[in-house]
Design an enzyme around this catalytic site. Sequence first.
Site, PDB file in Angstrom:
ATOM      1  N   SER A  69       0.860  -1.191   0.000  1.00 48.86           N
ATOM      2  CA  SER A  69       0.000   0.000   0.000  1.00 48.86           C
ATOM      3  C   SER A  69       0.888   1.230   0.000  1.00 48.86           C
ATOM      4  CB  SER A  69      -0.882   0.012   1.246  1.00 48.86           C
ATOM      5  OG  SER A  69      -1.541   1.268   1.371  1.00 48.86           O
TER       6      SER A  69
ATOM      7  N   TYR B 160      -1.084  -0.518  10.358  1.00 50.88           N
ATOM      8  CA  TYR B 160      -1.274  -1.052   8.994  1.00 50.88           C
ATOM      9  C   TYR B 160      -0.153  -0.561   8.080  1.00 50.88           C
ATOM     10  CZ  TYR B 160      -3.474  -1.343   4.317  1.00 50.88           C
ATOM     11  OH  TYR B 160      -3.737  -1.580   2.992  1.00 50.88           O
TER      12      TYR B 160
HETATM   13  P1  NAP Z   1     -11.297  -6.370   0.822  1.00 48.76           P
HETATM   14  O1  NAP Z   1     -12.260  -5.961  -0.223  1.00 48.76           O
HETATM   15  O2  NAP Z   1     -11.606  -6.061   2.261  1.00 48.76           O
HETATM   16  O3  NAP Z   1     -10.990  -7.920   0.660  1.00 48.76           O
HETATM   17  C1  NAP Z   1     -10.055  -8.503   1.514  1.00 48.76           C
HETATM   18  C2  NAP Z   1      -9.962  -9.964   1.175  1.00 48.76           C
HETATM   19  O4  NAP Z   1      -8.963 -10.538   2.032  1.00 48.76           O
HETATM   20  C3  NAP Z   1     -11.251 -10.712   1.399  1.00 48.76           C
HETATM   21  O5  NAP Z   1     -11.481 -11.560   0.300  1.00 48.76           O
HETATM   22  C4  NAP Z   1     -10.970 -11.514   2.674  1.00 48.76           C
HETATM   23  O6  NAP Z   1     -11.612 -12.798   2.667  1.00 48.76           O
HETATM   24  C5  NAP Z   1      -9.481 -11.722   2.585  1.00 48.76           C
HETATM   25  N1  NAP Z   1      -8.853 -11.991   3.863  1.00 48.76           N
HETATM   26  C6  NAP Z   1      -8.831 -11.213   4.972  1.00 48.76           C
HETATM   27  N2  NAP Z   1      -8.160 -11.828   5.956  1.00 48.76           N
HETATM   28  C7  NAP Z   1      -7.761 -13.022   5.456  1.00 48.76           C
HETATM   29  C8  NAP Z   1      -7.038 -14.104   5.977  1.00 48.76           C
HETATM   30  N3  NAP Z   1      -6.579 -14.086   7.243  1.00 48.76           N
HETATM   31  N4  NAP Z   1      -6.807 -15.181   5.192  1.00 48.76           N
HETATM   32  C9  NAP Z   1      -7.260 -15.221   3.918  1.00 48.76           C
HETATM   33  N5  NAP Z   1      -7.964 -14.225   3.359  1.00 48.76           N
HETATM   34  C10 NAP Z   1      -8.214 -13.145   4.128  1.00 48.76           C
HETATM   35  O7  NAP Z   1      -9.850  -5.714   0.560  1.00 48.76           O
HETATM   36  P2  NAP Z   1      -9.188  -5.003  -0.733  1.00 48.76           P
HETATM   37  O8  NAP Z   1      -9.436  -3.547  -0.604  1.00 48.76           O
HETATM   38  O9  NAP Z   1      -9.526  -5.712  -1.973  1.00 48.76           O
HETATM   39  O10 NAP Z   1      -7.644  -5.209  -0.352  1.00 48.76           O
HETATM   40  C11 NAP Z   1      -6.824  -6.191  -0.948  1.00 48.76           C
HETATM   41  C12 NAP Z   1      -5.392  -5.849  -0.627  1.00 48.76           C
HETATM   42  O11 NAP Z   1      -5.100  -4.535  -1.126  1.00 48.76           O
HETATM   43  C13 NAP Z   1      -5.072  -5.806   0.877  1.00 48.76           C
HETATM   44  O12 NAP Z   1      -3.784  -6.347   1.094  1.00 48.76           O
HETATM   45  C14 NAP Z   1      -5.090  -4.324   1.180  1.00 48.76           C
HETATM   46  O13 NAP Z   1      -4.297  -4.007   2.300  1.00 48.76           O
HETATM   47  C15 NAP Z   1      -4.518  -3.761  -0.097  1.00 48.76           C
HETATM   48  N6  NAP Z   1      -4.831  -2.350  -0.333  1.00 48.76           N
HETATM   49  C16 NAP Z   1      -6.121  -1.938  -0.486  1.00 48.76           C
HETATM   50  C17 NAP Z   1      -6.382  -0.596  -0.706  1.00 48.76           C
HETATM   51  C18 NAP Z   1      -7.778  -0.056  -0.882  1.00 48.76           C
HETATM   52  O14 NAP Z   1      -7.968   1.181  -0.848  1.00 48.76           O
HETATM   53  N7  NAP Z   1      -8.791  -0.885  -1.088  1.00 48.76           N
HETATM   54  C19 NAP Z   1      -5.324   0.333  -0.755  1.00 48.76           C
HETATM   55  C20 NAP Z   1      -4.017  -0.138  -0.597  1.00 48.76           C
HETATM   56  C21 NAP Z   1      -3.788  -1.476  -0.391  1.00 48.76           C
HETATM   57  P3  NAP Z   1     -12.869 -13.128   3.623  1.00 48.76           P
HETATM   58  O15 NAP Z   1     -13.962 -12.215   3.196  1.00 48.76           O
HETATM   59  O16 NAP Z   1     -13.184 -14.553   3.364  1.00 48.76           O
HETATM   60  O17 NAP Z   1     -12.406 -12.835   5.021  1.00 48.76           O
END
Ligand code: NAP
Length: 248
Positions: A143, A157
């Site tokens: 991130s 985080y």
């Molecule tokens: P999201 O929509 O909240 O989805 C997160 C996913 O991670 C879900 O499918 C969840 O599965 C899974 N997950 C959580 N804990 C887990 C675990 N212990 N083991 C296996 N799966 C797990 O998140 P997102 O925004 O797509 O984020 C994806 C990545 O991008 C993350 O690493 C996040 O830090 C990074 N990121 C996101 C943003 C943003 O603005 N969205 C910005 C920078 C970085 P379940 O539903 O089954 O728990």
Amino acid sequence: MKGVLLITGAGRGIGAATARIAAARGYAVGVNYRVDAASAEGVVDAIRGAGGTAAAIPGDVSLEADVVRMFDTCHQALGPLTALVNNAGVVDQKARVEDYSAARLERMFAINVVGSILCAREAVRRMSTARGGPGGAIVNVSSVAAKLGSSGEYVDYAAAKAAVDTFTIGLAREVVGEGIRVNAVRPGIVRTGIHASGGQPDRLERIAPLVPMQRPGEPDEIAHAILWLLSDEASYVTGSLLDVSGGR
Ligand code: NAP
């Protein structure tokens, strides 16, 4: 077939977008999830409906036994692994450092850092040419928080993602002679459910004006960068941290 790709946390958000696009480009995709089986099955059904190959793979990335089982299940369902996207990640409620509990910190680092390293370990064990594997590529989803620090919001985080960045550089250099490239993407603010999960459903609207492009990113825009890093087009790229953040 382009290869076998396991994506952690691929039931929703950036992981789900990456799974759909990867399958359309010819990867057989392991769609990992922790609790939300329905969403992961939905991604798998959509991929199969479009003529692709995918399997839902349960497992919590922060639990070592789950991680080993995830990789074994993926091998049995789809064949030898050639790529990993360490996408699973969590934020917590907005809080200042002085109010953190040890339990919060343990969860933050267990999922975002330990989970990514355990999954990378399993991928290297299976892909390294030094171990008889086919080689491959790993992309860690970090991130821009790693460089911004997320003060007053979630410094824990940001620090966890900085650890992912350093791990990316170190592992890349460690396995560079074993047919494996390791890189990270660092998304800015992206339209997914992660913000509501951290108790800030209005975060997209609040942060968008701070982004030079004046808008949040879409999950597909992050997926395209991930898939470029996995592809042969990025054959000379390893140990790199690619910001996909609208200029932030
Ligand atoms: P999201 O929509 O909240 O989805 C997160 C996913 O991670 C879900 O499918 C969840 O599965 C899974 N997950 C959580 N804990 C887990 C675990 N212990 N083991 C296996 N799966 C797990 O998140 P997102 O925004 O797509 O984020 C994806 C990545 O991008 C993350 O690493 C996040 O830090 C990074 N990121 C996101 C943003 C943003 O603005 N969205 C910005 C920078 C970085 P379940 O539903 O089954 O728990």
